[in-house]
Scaffold this motif. Structure first.
Motif, mmCIF file in Angstrom:
data_model
loop_
_atom_site.group_PDB
_atom_site.id
_atom_site.type_symbol
_atom_site.label_atom_id
_atom_site.label_comp_id
_atom_site.label_asym_id
_atom_site.label_seq_id
_atom_site.Cartn_x
_atom_site.Cartn_y
_atom_site.Cartn_z
ATOM 1 N N UNK A 64 0.822 -1.218 0.000
ATOM 2 C CA UNK A 64 0.000 0.000 0.000
ATOM 3 C C UNK A 64 0.857 1.269 0.000
ATOM 4 N N UNK A 65 0.265 2.408 -0.388
ATOM 5 C CA UNK A 65 1.036 3.659 -0.454
ATOM 6 C C UNK A 65 1.672 4.069 0.872
ATOM 7 N N UNK A 66 1.041 3.742 1.999
ATOM 8 C CA UNK A 66 1.643 4.099 3.285
ATOM 9 C C UNK A 66 3.008 3.441 3.443
ATOM 10 N N UNK A 67 3.160 2.230 2.927
ATOM 11 C CA UNK A 67 4.455 1.560 2.986
ATOM 12 C C UNK A 67 5.508 2.358 2.224
ATOM 13 N N UNK A 68 5.114 2.916 1.085
ATOM 14 C CA UNK A 68 6.053 3.723 0.304
ATOM 15 C C UNK A 68 6.472 4.969 1.081
ATOM 16 N N UNK A 69 5.542 5.554 1.842
ATOM 17 C CA UNK A 69 5.899 6.701 2.667
ATOM 18 C C UNK A 69 6.894 6.301 3.748
ATOM 19 N N UNK A 70 6.662 5.154 4.378
ATOM 20 C CA UNK A 70 7.580 4.676 5.423
ATOM 21 C C UNK A 70 8.961 4.404 4.839
ATOM 22 N N UNK A 170 -1.243 -1.327 7.627
ATOM 23 C CA UNK A 170 -1.146 -0.231 6.669
ATOM 24 C C UNK A 170 0.057 -0.384 5.760
ATOM 25 N N UNK A 171 1.093 -1.097 6.242
ATOM 26 C CA UNK A 171 2.280 -1.333 5.436
ATOM 27 C C UNK A 171 2.093 -2.529 4.519
ATOM 28 N N UNK A 172 1.423 -3.559 5.038
ATOM 29 C CA UNK A 172 1.183 -4.778 4.271
ATOM 30 C C UNK A 172 -0.135 -5.375 4.743
ATOM 31 N N UNK A 173 -0.928 -5.918 3.840
ATOM 32 C CA UNK A 173 -2.296 -6.301 4.185
ATOM 33 C C UNK A 173 -2.386 -7.577 5.018
ATOM 34 N N UNK A 196 -8.439 1.579 13.728
ATOM 35 C CA UNK A 196 -8.312 3.034 13.602
ATOM 36 C C UNK A 196 -6.925 3.459 13.161
ATOM 37 N N UNK A 197 -5.894 2.788 13.679
ATOM 38 C CA UNK A 197 -4.522 3.117 13.275
ATOM 39 C C UNK A 197 -4.306 2.813 11.802
ATOM 40 N N UNK A 198 -4.764 1.636 11.355
ATOM 41 C CA UNK A 198 -4.617 1.276 9.941
ATOM 42 C C UNK A 198 -5.364 2.253 9.054
ATOM 43 N N UNK A 199 -6.586 2.599 9.457
ATOM 44 C CA UNK A 199 -7.382 3.539 8.663
ATOM 45 C C UNK A 199 -6.738 4.918 8.639
ATOM 46 N N UNK A 200 -6.227 5.358 9.790
ATOM 47 C CA UNK A 200 -5.589 6.663 9.850
ATOM 48 C C UNK A 200 -4.341 6.741 8.983
ATOM 49 N N UNK A 201 -3.515 5.691 9.032
ATOM 50 C CA UNK A 201 -2.301 5.673 8.211
ATOM 51 C C UNK A 201 -2.654 5.638 6.726
ATOM 52 N N UNK A 202 -3.671 4.864 6.383
ATOM 53 C CA UNK A 202 -4.106 4.789 4.984
ATOM 54 C C UNK A 202 -4.663 6.127 4.527
ATOM 55 N N UNK A 203 -5.432 6.794 5.404
ATOM 56 C CA UNK A 203 -5.978 8.119 5.069
ATOM 57 C C UNK A 203 -4.856 9.131 4.892
ATOM 58 N N UNK A 204 -3.840 9.070 5.750
ATOM 59 C CA UNK A 204 -2.694 9.977 5.614
ATOM 60 C C UNK A 204 -2.037 9.797 4.248
ATOM 61 N N UNK A 205 -1.848 8.546 3.852
ATOM 62 C CA UNK A 205 -1.256 8.287 2.538
ATOM 63 C C UNK A 205 -2.144 8.833 1.426
ATOM 64 N N UNK A 206 -3.468 8.721 1.587
ATOM 65 C CA UNK A 206 -4.379 9.236 0.559
ATOM 66 C C UNK A 206 -4.309 10.755 0.466
ATOM 67 N N UNK A 209 -0.833 11.488 -1.118
ATOM 68 C CA UNK A 209 -0.647 10.939 -2.479
ATOM 69 C C UNK A 209 -1.965 10.372 -2.975
ATOM 70 N N UNK A 210 -2.934 11.229 -3.292
ATOM 71 C CA UNK A 210 -4.262 10.740 -3.685
ATOM 72 C C UNK A 210 -4.255 9.906 -4.958
ATOM 73 N N UNK A 211 -3.505 10.344 -5.978
ATOM 74 C CA UNK A 211 -3.496 9.607 -7.241
ATOM 75 C C UNK A 211 -2.857 8.229 -7.063
ATOM 76 N N UNK A 212 -1.772 8.191 -6.320
ATOM 77 C CA UNK A 212 -1.088 6.915 -6.071
ATOM 78 C C UNK A 212 -1.972 5.977 -5.260
ATOM 79 N N UNK A 213 -2.666 6.522 -4.265
ATOM 80 C CA UNK A 213 -3.572 5.699 -3.464
ATOM 81 C C UNK A 213 -4.690 5.134 -4.326
ATOM 82 N N UNK A 214 -5.249 5.952 -5.196
ATOM 83 C CA UNK A 214 -6.308 5.466 -6.076
ATOM 84 C C UNK A 214 -5.775 4.385 -7.011
ATOM 85 N N UNK A 215 -4.552 4.566 -7.504
ATOM 86 C CA UNK A 215 -3.964 3.565 -8.392
ATOM 87 C C UNK A 215 -3.825 2.229 -7.688
#
Length: 383
Positions: A64-70, A170-173, A196-206, A209-215
């Motif tokens: 997921x994109x959050x992993x790329x941020x990390x 959030x880093x890996x499913x 909540x932590x997983x959702x929050x991290x995923x939302x931060x990534x969105x 990086x909205x386009x990357x998250x959508x991809x």
């Protein structure tokens, strides 16, 4: 350590070091190269994260994109520094696992902690999934440490228990199965914190990086061809067995349902939940039911192995030690690679899926206790 202990550790270190640099399955930090190349292409060159392919191969970034941020600091490092950071992170994860699972057992038996832990560290390096994690530059050992940190928090009644699982998800499913464990055992607060932590991290990534998250969520996640061939011998999951034996998908679904039912019955046993054994069994289940479980993903079996060793030492007989020793030897043997090119017949069907059969055995062999006695990750050791 005593001089004799130091000599033994030095000789063992040299032997393990020679083995690790000469073993034919050394992976040349391939996955680390994928991570670093993908985030460099994305952040420095303006490329699409999930369009990147490493060194003209078919392999690209699959997390997921959050992993790329990390992992984004890798974009600014040289290759030797990236390798050094990867080795350091994995070594730290192994050290934490030994501190949490092995040290309490060693202290209970009044053995020398530095000596036994040094040998334990070397033993983990020889363990094929772990040595592959090191030589691939993989993240699974770090994710396992995050999940086990939550186990410590859960045993100690910490309010933050669940954060590590959420970050790992959030880093890996794959670690999401641990949220299932929390729900099944009625640890609703920890499950809410993890979700909540997983959702929050995923939302931060969105947000970042909205386009990357959508991809990822609308496309790359559903493209199973990105992760490799399901029938490849490294895929030691039930889905890999079905692919190698050319069985219909219904077989895999039925086998996964059986595993989940067995897991449910084991973790929901009467009395106080044994979270240590529950987490260990959940790690085994994650490997079995995932569509793709490469050999290096089997580091999630390490807690189960620690518990088998602890149970054997409690039994106090050499015969009891045979089971964990045999499991360790088989999972360190690279035996499945004898069929890397594929083969037909009963020997191939049995041998190429060896690690799956071992995982199924661990699902039922991990000992549960109604009340956790002093041992690996017992509450008394959670501070």
């Amino acid at each position: 350590m005593k001089r004799l202990h130091v000599l033994i550790v030095v000789l063992a270190t040299v032997a393990v070091g020679v083995f690790l640099v000469t073993v034919p399955t050394f992976r040349e930090f391939f996955d680390l190269g994928v991570y670093r190349g993908a985030v460099r292409s994305w952040l420095l060159d303006g490329g699409a994260l999930y369009d990147y392919l490493y060194q003209d191969t078919q392999y690209g970034f699959t997390y997921p994109p959050f992993a790329a941020l990390v992992l984004s600091p890798l974009a600014l490092t040289s290759w030797p520094v990236a390798v050094g950071l990867s080795i350091l992170a994995n070594a730290l994860a192994v050290a934490l696992l030994l501190r949490w699972f092995l040290v309490p057992v060693v202290r209970r038996h009044h053995w020398p902690v530095p000596f036994v832990c040094a040998l334990g560290f070397l033993a983990v390096l020889v363990f094929e999934p772990a040595r592959d994690s090191f030589s691939f530059g993989q993240v699974n050992l770090a994710l396992l440490a995050l999940v086990c940190a939550d186990l410590r928090g859960l045993l100690a009644g910490r309010r933050w228990a669940g954060v590590g699982i959420g970050l790992a998800c959030a880093i890996k499913l794959t670690p999401a199965v641990f949220i299932g464990y929390l729900l099944v055992t009625r640890q609703y607060r920890a499950a809410a914190v993890a979700t909540g932590t997983a959702a929050g991290a995923t939302l931060l990534a969105f947000i970042l990086a909205p386009a990357t998250s959508a991809q990822f969520w609308l496309g790359a996640l559903w493209d199973t061809g990105r992760v490799g061939r399901l029938e490849y011998v490294s895929n030691q999951s039930l889905r890999g067995v079905a692919a190698r034996l050319d069985l219909p998908s219904a077989w895999w679904l039925a086998a996964a349902a059986f595993v989940l039912a067995a897991w449910f019955l084991r973790v929901r046993r009467g009395g106080r939940p044994d979270h240590v054994a529950g987490f260990a069994v959940t790690g085994v289940v994650a490997c079995l039911i995932s569509p793709v479980t490469w050999v290096h993903h089997l580091v999630w079996l390490l807690p189960a192995l620690f518990l088998l060793l602890d149970a054997a030492l409690r039994a106090g007989s050499r015969r009891a030690l045979a089971a964990p020793a045999a499991v360790y030897v088989v999972l360190s043997s690279s035996v499945v690679w004898l069929w890397w090119a594929g083969a037909d017949g009963l020997p191939a069907a049995l041998g190429s899926n060896t690690y799956v059969w071992v995982s199924l055995g661990l699902l039922f062999a991990v000992p549960f206790r109604a009340a956790v006695a002093p041992g690996p990750l017992a509450r008394a050791d959670a501070g």
